[in-house]
Design a protein around this motif. Sequence first.
Motif, PDB file in Angstrom:
ATOM      1  N   HIS A  24       6.908  33.978-143.283  1.00  0.00           N
ATOM      2  CA  HIS A  24       7.324  34.949-144.291  1.00  0.00           C
ATOM      3  C   HIS A  24       8.579  35.740-143.912  1.00  0.00           C
ATOM      4  CE1 HIS A  24       3.662  34.198-146.558  1.00  0.00           C
ATOM      5  NE2 HIS A  24       2.977  34.320-145.430  1.00  0.00           N
ATOM      6  N   GLU A  25       9.089  35.523-142.703  1.00  0.00           N
ATOM      7  CA  GLU A  25      10.304  36.233-142.285  1.00  0.00           C
ATOM      8  C   GLU A  25      11.281  35.237-141.656  1.00  0.00           C
ATOM      9  OE1 GLU A  25       9.413  39.445-139.649  1.00  0.00           O
ATOM     10  OE2 GLU A  25       7.552  39.972-140.681  1.00  0.00           O
ATOM     11  N   SER A  26      12.555  35.589-141.718  1.00  0.00           N
ATOM     12  CA  SER A  26      13.523  34.775-140.973  1.00  0.00           C
ATOM     13  C   SER A  26      13.349  35.018-139.478  1.00  0.00           C
ATOM     14  CB  SER A  26      14.950  35.092-141.414  1.00  0.00           C
ATOM     15  OG  SER A  26      15.244  36.465-141.155  1.00  0.00           O
ATOM     16  N   ALA A  27      13.023  36.254-139.120  1.00  0.00           N
ATOM     17  CA  ALA A  27      12.629  36.631-137.752  1.00  0.00           C
ATOM     18  C   ALA A  27      13.563  36.052-136.693  1.00  0.00           C
ATOM     19  CB  ALA A  27      11.190  36.173-137.497  1.00  0.00           C
ATOM     20  N   GLU A  28      14.826  36.353-136.841  1.00  0.00           N
ATOM     21  CA  GLU A  28      15.837  35.830-135.910  1.00  0.00           C
ATOM     22  C   GLU A  28      15.560  36.269-134.478  1.00  0.00           C
ATOM     23  OE1 GLU A  28      19.178  33.739-134.656  1.00  0.00           O
ATOM     24  OE2 GLU A  28      18.210  33.746-136.630  1.00  0.00           O
ATOM     25  N   GLN A  29      15.030  37.457-134.310  1.00  0.00           N
ATOM     26  CA  GLN A  29      14.787  37.982-132.973  1.00  0.00           C
ATOM     27  C   GLN A  29      13.380  37.650-132.440  1.00  0.00           C
ATOM     28  OE1 GLN A  29      17.337  39.393-131.348  1.00  0.00           O
ATOM     29  NE2 GLN A  29      18.496  38.902-133.223  1.00  0.00           N
ATOM     30  N   PHE A  30      12.652  36.857-133.216  1.00  0.00           N
ATOM     31  CA  PHE A  30      11.281  36.511-132.817  1.00  0.00           C
ATOM     32  C   PHE A  30      11.278  35.078-132.293  1.00  0.00           C
ATOM     33  CE2 PHE A  30       6.922  35.004-133.691  1.00  0.00           C
ATOM     34  CZ  PHE A  30       6.194  35.999-133.053  1.00  0.00           C
ATOM     35  N   SER A  31      10.975  34.910-131.037  1.00  0.00           N
ATOM     36  CA  SER A  31      11.004  33.569-130.436  1.00  0.00           C
ATOM     37  C   SER A  31       9.596  33.130-130.047  1.00  0.00           C
ATOM     38  CB  SER A  31      11.919  33.551-129.205  1.00  0.00           C
ATOM     39  OG  SER A  31      11.424  34.428-128.212  1.00  0.00           O
ATOM     40  N   ILE A  32       9.415  31.829-129.999  1.00  0.00           N
ATOM     41  CA  ILE A  32       8.146  31.222-129.600  1.00  0.00           C
ATOM     42  C   ILE A  32       8.391  30.338-128.388  1.00  0.00           C
ATOM     43  CG2 ILE A  32       6.319  29.606-130.282  1.00  0.00           C
ATOM     44  CD1 ILE A  32       6.028  32.184-131.693  1.00  0.00           C
ATOM     45  N   SER A  33       7.587  30.503-127.378  1.00  0.00           N
ATOM     46  CA  SER A  33       7.727  29.700-126.167  1.00  0.00           C
ATOM     47  C   SER A  33       6.909  28.421-126.274  1.00  0.00           C
ATOM     48  CB  SER A  33       7.259  30.500-124.939  1.00  0.00           C
ATOM     49  OG  SER A  33       5.847  30.729-125.009  1.00  0.00           O
ATOM     50  N   TYR A  34       7.142  27.533-125.328  1.00  0.00           N
ATOM     51  CA  TYR A  34       6.358  26.308-125.259  1.00  0.00           C
ATOM     52  C   TYR A  34       4.883  26.646-125.076  1.00  0.00           C
ATOM     53  CZ  TYR A  34       4.221  22.154-123.198  1.00  0.00           C
ATOM     54  OH  TYR A  34       3.375  21.113-122.921  1.00  0.00           O
ATOM     55  N   GLU A  35       4.571  27.590-124.215  1.00  0.00           N
ATOM     56  CA  GLU A  35       3.186  27.973-123.949  1.00  0.00           C
ATOM     57  C   GLU A  35       2.508  28.524-125.200  1.00  0.00           C
ATOM     58  OE1 GLU A  35       5.752  28.773-122.044  1.00  0.00           O
ATOM     59  OE2 GLU A  35       5.301  27.487-120.310  1.00  0.00           O
ATOM     60  N   GLU A  36       3.243  29.297-125.993  1.00  0.00           N
ATOM     61  CA  GLU A  36       2.668  29.840-127.217  1.00  0.00           C
ATOM     62  C   GLU A  36       2.436  28.752-128.264  1.00  0.00           C
ATOM     63  OE1 GLU A  36       4.517  34.379-126.938  1.00  0.00           O
ATOM     64  OE2 GLU A  36       5.691  32.737-127.818  1.00  0.00           O
ATOM     65  N   SER A  37       3.341  27.782-128.307  1.00  0.00           N
ATOM     66  CA  SER A  37       3.141  26.637-129.200  1.00  0.00           C
ATOM     67  C   SER A  37       1.926  25.833-128.763  1.00  0.00           C
ATOM     68  CB  SER A  37       4.387  25.739-129.198  1.00  0.00           C
ATOM     69  OG  SER A  37       5.498  26.397-129.743  1.00  0.00           O
ATOM     70  N   ARG A  38       1.801  25.648-127.460  1.00  0.00           N
ATOM     71  CA  ARG A  38       0.648  24.928-126.919  1.00  0.00           C
ATOM     72  C   ARG A  38      -0.653  25.662-127.241  1.00  0.00           C
ATOM     73  NH1 ARG A  38      -0.656  20.221-125.953  1.00  0.00           N
ATOM     74  NH2 ARG A  38       1.351  19.847-124.899  1.00  0.00           N
ATOM     75  N   GLU A  39      -0.628  26.979-127.134  1.00  0.00           N
ATOM     76  CA  GLU A  39      -1.824  27.762-127.438  1.00  0.00           C
ATOM     77  C   GLU A  39      -2.240  27.559-128.898  1.00  0.00           C
ATOM     78  OE1 GLU A  39      -3.230  32.238-126.521  1.00  0.00           O
ATOM     79  OE2 GLU A  39      -1.557  32.124-127.950  1.00  0.00           O
ATOM     80  N   ALA A  40      -1.273  27.516-129.808  1.00  0.00           N
ATOM     81  CA  ALA A  40      -1.587  27.352-131.232  1.00  0.00           C
ATOM     82  C   ALA A  40      -2.334  26.049-131.477  1.00  0.00           C
ATOM     83  CB  ALA A  40      -0.299  27.398-132.057  1.00  0.00           C
TER      84      ALA A  40
END
Length: 334
Positions: free
Chosen positions: A187-203
Amino acid sequence: MAKASPINIENELIDAKSRRGFGFAEGAYYEAISRLASLDRSLAKLKNNGDKELYRYFPVAAIAVLETHFKVIVATVIDSGPPYLERGLNLVRDKLMSAADALPLLHRKNISAGDIVSHSLPFNSIASLERAYCALFDKDLKNVVQQIEDPYVIRTGLESRGPIVPDVITLWAGLARTFERRHILAHESAEQFSISYEESREAVTCVTEFVKAIDAILWETIWKDRPLTQYEMNVSAGKELRDARDVLAARMRKALKIATEDGQRARFRRMHFSRRAYFKQWIEWQDEQFTAGSIRPLLTANGRTLALKCYIKELSNWIGQMRFEEPPEEDIDF
């Protein structure tokens, strides 16, 4: 916002069903697991060296898988009948369309009562999952997930490996974070919001754990009498074959009696023996490719049962034509 019409809801649900890749097979919902495995493979290729922009995709995709799984499972549970139907209707009694709107949809049989209920339920947090599943199963979801084990291990009598979910608190926290990340990224462009590999793995990992736990719960509830292991499938298929043979024998006795009364006994017997000879050759041809393996009894029994059911249907139609004044023969499910 204008309220969606029943026709629009029906079309939306039909379109959503048409986009699904897999359905149920022997009681398990495979599309969620298949899609999650695909996400896992893609993430493994990226590892820690991938473009960080690509990591943003995984929380969104994982929750999309979970939402589809949620809606399908809720509909499946509700459509399994009492007491789940009543519990499902109570979940959305304030949101459900009127009987005048719902009955035409159900009459057309394009969608089910479970589809309508699942469509009406919110899906935006772990609380959405808890509320629906707690109501449907009449149990505290977190407590059940904390204890649920692999149903295959239980059915086969193998040594217990413990719960599917080793740490339910960690799972709940991971799902909550994944929902939050998905909301931001969707719902946001969230340019300053990053996702790490670990966070993707957690999802991907937490959604996979949750999906497996829910399927295990189904094996203890609505699918508790459904075959799961190969042995159980073989036994079930064998029973269905014996049941079909019993029904066929009863139809044959009645049909032969009618043919005798009408002076057609010899002709009826000739056609029956001709059909039985054809049936024998057909089954032997089907069985040629299954010369070994534990699945052979299942496939063989299924082939024979289908042929018998077709013959039962033919005999029932013929009996109805010959003795139309009598009550129709009770049919068997196909």
